[in-house]
Design a protein around this motif. Structure first.
Motif: not given
Length: 256
Positions: A129-131, A192-193, A199-200
């Motif tokens: 997950d990028p998060a 969210a995705a 963010a990434f």
């Protein structure tokens, strides 16, 4: 305490406590009610790496006896997101504390290449997950590193943290640029995705902005941003690293 045992192949081992009939690869929840406990798992074919407090199952701090090698292995393979993050933070804090100590002794705050490589490989794992990848790329805070040093030396802690990010930026510059470009485009979304991908991508921009050869990228991102998150990330990179165009960007931002 939710726990898993990771085998040498990176997969969770089936767990069966002594006296139980069947084993399961699902995390086991162990209840700790005494000062000391002993839990015996049977039919473990090889020494495992322990993944404790999975899912942040208890809000406690623990003293970890795991080796750097085991922490690096857990960072690379733990299927539990909190387990990966916690292993990474522990490994990074050890390396950063050593680097800060070197600064205090008049040396250079260089981190072992193996540690830097371990973090880069985890963050470049496109299956995650990028998060989570954003969090893996965020080393312990200066105040956390300083708390491990005599006299809470924030200057040495800051130097160590900057050195860690510089090494990440330079050794894997092409990889951050590739991930940054792959995540470009697409309409703005609050899902969210999409937030995690932004963010990434902005974390990649932060690392790229540390390398002079990509000094104009942040200004391009600032002027092309279609949302405040991206615009502020680009402006922060311009100002943090005193990049060409930061004065113009500040003026444009004030006027907008």
């Amino acid at each position: 305490m939710a726990i898993g045992l990771i085998g040498p192949d990176g997969n969770d081992l089936p767990l069966r406590l002594a006296g139980e009939a069947a084993a399961s690869t699902r995390p086991r929840v162990l209840t700790l009610v005494e000062r000391e406990h002993t839990f015996v798992f049977e039919d473990i074919p090889a020494p495992p790496v322990v993944s404790a407090f999975r899912g942040f199952s208890a809000p406690v701090r623990i003293v970890r006896a795991a080796s750097d090698r085991d922490l690096a292995f857990q960072l690379a393979h733990d299927r539990d997101a909190f387990g990966r993050y916690d292993a990474g933070q522990t490994l990074a804090l050890r390396a950063l504390t050593a680097a800060a100590t070197a600064v205090r002794n008049g040396g250079e705050p260089l981190l072992p290449e193996t540690v830097v490589d371990t973090f880069a490989r985890a963050a470049l794992d496109d299956t995650l997950d990028p998060a989570l990848r954003v969090e893996l790329l965020d080393p312990p805070a200066v105040v956390t590193i300083a708390s491990e040093l005599p006299d809470a030396d924030h200057g040495a802690a800051f130097a160590a943290r900057e050195a860690f990010e510089d090494q990440l930026a330079r050794r894997f510059h092409a990889d951050w640029l590739c991930r940054h470009d792959l995540l470009a485009g697409g309409p703005y979304s609050r899902e969210a995705a999409a937030c995690a991908q932004r963010a990434f991508r902005n974390r990649c921009l932060h690392l790229l902005s540390r390398v002079p050869v990509t000094g104009t990228l942040a200004l391009e991102r600032f002027r092309s941003a279609d949302n405040m998150t991206d615009r502020m990330a680009a402006l922060r990179a311009l100002c943090d690293f005193d990049l060409p165009g930061h004065d113009e960007a500040l003026a444009e931002f004030e006027a907008s």
